[in-house]
Design an enzyme around this catalytic site. Structure first.
Site, PDB file in Angstrom:
ATOM      1  N   LYS A  52      42.142  34.459  39.270  1.00 54.18           N
ATOM      2  CA  LYS A  52      43.213  33.946  40.125  1.00 54.18           C
ATOM      3  C   LYS A  52      43.329  32.420  40.101  1.00 54.18           C
ATOM      4  O   LYS A  52      44.413  31.864  40.346  1.00 54.18           O
ATOM      5  CB  LYS A  52      43.002  34.418  41.565  1.00 54.18           C
ATOM      6  CG  LYS A  52      43.287  35.893  41.791  1.00 54.18           C
ATOM      7  CD  LYS A  52      44.771  36.189  41.746  1.00 54.18           C
ATOM      8  CE  LYS A  52      45.068  37.597  42.228  1.00 54.18           C
ATOM      9  NZ  LYS A  52      46.526  37.866  42.286  1.00 54.18           N
ATOM     10  N   SER A 309      38.247  41.634  35.897  1.00 56.53           N
ATOM     11  CA  SER A 309      39.073  40.604  36.537  1.00 56.53           C
ATOM     12  C   SER A 309      38.420  39.863  37.685  1.00 56.53           C
ATOM     13  O   SER A 309      38.911  38.808  38.092  1.00 56.53           O
ATOM     14  CB  SER A 309      40.387  41.226  37.029  1.00 56.53           C
ATOM     15  OG  SER A 309      40.112  42.261  37.957  1.00 56.53           O
TER      16      SER A 309
END
Length: 415
Positions: A52, A309
């Site tokens: 992110k 992720s």
């Protein structure tokens, strides 16, 4: 006009001022298990333990380049996006106001504050994310700040594309298949946009949590739609509605290319990666690895890249993860046993347990002086097939019982 691929490469070069590229590691355990060449793109090893940061940093960089006077950024997030925005705010020396739900675990609040330092202020408001989001956007308009979307922003998408730029350079060739987790669609949009241009022979599979399948719903409706309910366990990918911009990037996907991962099965994968490989993955970070068994025949002999992720996992959740994994694997069950209220009945039941069976829960639910009393029992065993022998003995002895392991309503109140 600069192509998306050129812009992604430029962004990736600029990103090196912030942190080195995350590792692309061949995983021998998974490669042997599936007879394939399996690589993990370790976004769980970024400075904020998720990808992110890439999108938040790129969006902030672009805004400041276009309007240097903008020094106040706002976001709404209970997790990885908040930490990425906080890190970027401190890097650029700008002010950040981060709205988080009141129910956000203290560990996530503390990590966000640690990454942002004096550059950020955290506002806890709303029991649910929709309330938090509305408050953040109202505040943003009032203060003239810039709202940073976690995924539905072209600059965020471009920033996430840096994952693909790196993995292609690191691998040195185009992989046969890339497996991507999907929440709001920012990572999948950026990675596929770059690889479809630079490695058109590469195929994709997309993974959503079963309780938050916003991409599946959008593909079915041919537009983003809001899910009526969302299971928040996979908090990094449990998004009620795919973004408009991300859907524009992903509308080409065929429904059969999207796989759904049950939340309890993800727990099995998380524990396997932790116990076998020593890799700490959050639920969303385990999605791409979780579907490998479903793809076993398809990936045999091929080069596969799984995007792990994120690794922002609070170890206070480990007992819950273990519990869910055991229940999914069939080695732990809960049932209500109707126990005769006579001497020796309990001893008779205990004699039915095998050497690998262990009582994890035993609670009388009897409320009155009846001839039978209900007992809530949790049994752990070494092998799932052991339960067949136990249940056969219960049936033979005419002990009435009800397996409530997968009864969501009863389990919620009793387990």
């Amino acid at each position: 006009m600069t192509s998306f691929a050129d812009a992604a490469r430029s962004t990736t070069r600029a990103l090196r001022d912030l942190f080195p590229r995350t590792p692309l590691q061949r995983n021998d355990h998974l490669s042997r298990r599936f007879g394939a060449d399996i690589w993990l793109k370790r976004e769980d090893l970024s400075p904020v333990r998720s990808y992110k940061l890439r999108g938040a940093w790129n969006a902030m960089r672009k805004v400041r380049a276009a309007n240097p006077a903008q020094r106040h950024f706002v976001c709404a997030s209970a997790g990885n996006h908040a930490q990425g925005v906080a890190f970027a705010c401190r890097h650029f020396g700008v002010q950040g106001t981060i709205f988080m739900p009141v129910t956000t675990p203290q560990q996530k609040i503390d990590k966000t504050r640690a990454f942002g330092g004096d550059a950020v202020r955290i506002v806890l408001t709303g029991d649910y994310f929709d309330q938090t989001l509305a408050a953040s956007q109202s505040f943003c308009a009032e203060k003239g700040a810039h709202f940073l979307s976690p995924f539905d922003d072209e600059d965020v998408i471009e920033g996430q594309a840096s994952v693909a730029v790196e993995l292609l350079d690191q691998l040195g060739r185009a992989p046969d298949l890339v497996i991507l987790p999907v929440g709001g669609g920012g990572l999948a949009s950026g990675v596929t946009a770059y690889l479809r241009a630079e490695a058109p022979q590469t195929a994709f599979r997309f993974v959503e949590p079963l309780g938050g399948a916003s991409l599946t719903a959008a593909l079915q409706a041919a537009e983003p739609v809001k899910l009526k309910t969302v299971n928040s366990f996979v908090d990094g990918a449990a998004v009620a509605r795919l973004g408009d911009k991300t859907f524009a990037h992903l509308s080409w996907i065929r429904p059969e290319e999207v796989l759904l991962a049950p939340e309890d099965r993800i727990c099995v994968t998380m524990l396997d990666m932790l116990n076998v490989e020593g890799i700490v993955l959050e639920p969303a970070g385990a999605l791409s690895v979780d579907v490998l068994p479903e793809l076993a025949e398809e990936i045999a002999g091929k080069t596969v890249v799984c995007i792990t992720s994120g690794g922002n996992f609070d170890f206070e959740r480990l007992p819950e993860v273990k519990e869910r994994a055991q229940r999914y694997s069939g080695v732990k069950k809960y049932f209500i046993l109707r126990m005769p209220q006579r001497p020796g009945a309990l001893k008779e039941f205990l004699a039915m347990l095998g050497p690998e069976d262990d009582i994890a829960r035993f609670e009388y639910l009897k409320k009155s002086a009846r001839n039978f009393g209900s007992v809530l029992i949790g049994i752990e065993t070494a092998r799932a097939e052991n339960f067949a022998a136990l249940f056969a003995q219960l049936d033979a002895a005419a002990f009435a019982y009800r397996d409530i392991t997968r009864d969501e309503i009863l389990a919620e109140f009793l387990i």
